[in-house]
Design a protein around this motif. Structure first.
Motif, PDB file in Angstrom:
ATOM      1  N   ALA A  30       1.158  -1.238   0.056  1.00 16.62           N
ATOM      2  CA  ALA A  30      -0.016  -0.048   0.085  1.00 16.62           C
ATOM      3  C   ALA A  30       0.924   1.241   0.106  1.00 16.62           C
ATOM      4  CB  ALA A  30      -0.912   0.292   1.338  1.00 16.62           C
ATOM      5  N   ASN A  31       1.955   1.090   0.883  1.00 14.16           N
ATOM      6  CA  ASN A  31       2.749   2.493   0.816  1.00 14.16           C
ATOM      7  C   ASN A  31       3.562   2.527  -0.584  1.00 14.16           C
ATOM      8  OD1 ASN A  31       2.252   3.119   3.523  1.00 14.16           O
ATOM      9  ND2 ASN A  31       3.884   1.805   4.455  1.00 14.16           N
ATOM     10  N   LYS A  32       3.883   1.554  -0.981  1.00 11.58           N
ATOM     11  CA  LYS A  32       4.508   1.610  -2.342  1.00 11.58           C
ATOM     12  C   LYS A  32       3.757   2.239  -3.407  1.00 11.58           C
ATOM     13  CE  LYS A  32       6.271  -1.421  -6.003  1.00 11.58           C
ATOM     14  NZ  LYS A  32       6.516  -2.758  -6.229  1.00 11.58           N
ATOM     15  N   PHE A  33       2.462   1.890  -3.261  1.00 13.22           N
ATOM     16  CA  PHE A  33       1.422   2.683  -4.502  1.00 13.22           C
ATOM     17  C   PHE A  33       0.940   3.809  -4.098  1.00 13.22           C
ATOM     18  CE2 PHE A  33       1.215  -1.977  -5.553  1.00 13.22           C
ATOM     19  CZ  PHE A  33       1.759  -2.069  -6.830  1.00 13.22           C
ATOM     20  N   GLY A  34       1.372   4.223  -2.797  1.00 17.85           N
ATOM     21  CA  GLY A  34       0.858   5.425  -2.330  1.00 17.85           C
ATOM     22  C   GLY A  34      -0.451   5.574  -1.708  1.00 17.85           C
ATOM     23  N   PHE A  35      -0.959   4.360  -1.078  1.00 13.80           N
ATOM     24  CA  PHE A  35      -2.275   4.440  -0.541  1.00 13.80           C
ATOM     25  C   PHE A  35      -2.123   4.412   1.066  1.00 13.80           C
ATOM     26  CE2 PHE A  35      -3.485   2.129  -4.537  1.00 13.80           C
ATOM     27  CZ  PHE A  35      -4.472   3.028  -4.988  1.00 13.80           C
ATOM     28  N   GLY A  36      -2.972   5.126   1.568  1.00 13.59           N
ATOM     29  CA  GLY A  36      -2.757   5.189   2.971  1.00 13.59           C
ATOM     30  C   GLY A  36      -4.110   4.272   3.697  1.00 13.59           C
ATOM     31  N   ILE A  37      -3.828   3.183   4.360  1.00 11.41           N
ATOM     32  CA  ILE A  37      -4.569   2.071   4.728  1.00 11.41           C
ATOM     33  C   ILE A  37      -4.231   1.916   6.205  1.00 11.41           C
ATOM     34  CG2 ILE A  37      -4.940   0.989   2.694  1.00 11.41           C
ATOM     35  CD1 ILE A  37      -3.215  -1.443   3.648  1.00 11.41           C
ATOM     36  N   PRO A  38      -5.161   1.226   6.997  1.00 12.71           N
ATOM     37  CA  PRO A  38      -5.114   0.824   8.381  1.00 12.71           C
ATOM     38  C   PRO A  38      -4.120  -0.244   8.177  1.00 12.71           C
ATOM     39  CG  PRO A  38      -7.507   1.046   8.051  1.00 12.71           C
ATOM     40  CD  PRO A  38      -6.778   1.325   6.914  1.00 12.71           C
ATOM     41  N   TYR A  39      -3.306  -0.865   9.239  1.00 10.66           N
ATOM     42  CA  TYR A  39      -2.472  -1.882   9.099  1.00 10.66           C
ATOM     43  C   TYR A  39      -3.230  -2.988   9.364  1.00 10.66           C
ATOM     44  CZ  TYR A  39       1.548  -4.584   9.875  1.00 10.66           C
ATOM     45  OH  TYR A  39       2.746  -5.444   9.769  1.00 10.66           O
ATOM     46  N   PRO A  40      -3.068  -4.107   8.264  1.00  8.09           N
ATOM     47  CA  PRO A  40      -3.959  -5.229   8.274  1.00  8.09           C
ATOM     48  C   PRO A  40      -4.139  -5.879   9.677  1.00  8.09           C
ATOM     49  CG  PRO A  40      -2.834  -4.972   6.418  1.00  8.09           C
ATOM     50  CD  PRO A  40      -2.201  -4.072   7.154  1.00  8.09           C
ATOM     51  N   VAL A  41      -5.412  -6.530   9.793  1.00 11.89           N
ATOM     52  CA  VAL A  41      -5.520  -7.368  10.827  1.00 11.89           C
ATOM     53  C   VAL A  41      -5.433  -8.891  10.665  1.00 11.89           C
ATOM     54  CG1 VAL A  41      -8.098  -7.405  10.488  1.00 11.89           C
ATOM     55  CG2 VAL A  41      -7.163  -7.443  12.813  1.00 11.89           C
TER      56      VAL A  41
END
Length: 104
Positions: free
Chosen positions: A42-53
């Protein structure tokens, strides 16, 4: 429920990450290693997401009373997550599809 299908390396996880970013939803994965890989992707593609569970975290009840219960989750690689939940080999699975005109 939306279902994304495709072969290996066809962009399924990318689509899940994009949807998670747009809707600020958690992604459920089999284990901590997969969580780290998805978060880095996600970081590589520039997306901010909650840390996966992880499955283990949900089994412990870590999602009780959180946005996981209120908003739901995205399951990445659903068959491996299901296999992690069940102590037996899965020979077949079916998915009920609801009519949904929304596009990912």
């Amino acid at each position: 429920m939306k279902v994304i299908t495709g072969g290996r390396v066809s962009g399924k996880t990318y689509q899940a990450i994009k949807y998670a970013s747009e809707n600020w939803l958690y992604i459920l994965v089999r284990n901590r290693q997969e969580a780290t890989e998805i978060f880095q992707m996600a970081n590589k593609f520039g997306f901010g997401i909650p840390y996966p569970v992880t499955v283990e975290e949900l089994k412990r009840g870590d999602g009780k009373g959180t946005s996981l219960e209120r908003n739901g989750i995205i399951v990445d690689n659903a068959l491996s997550v299901l296999q992690e939940l069940l102590p037996v080999r899965i020979n077949m699975a079916t998915v009920e599809m609801e009519a949904d005109s929304d596009e990912l």
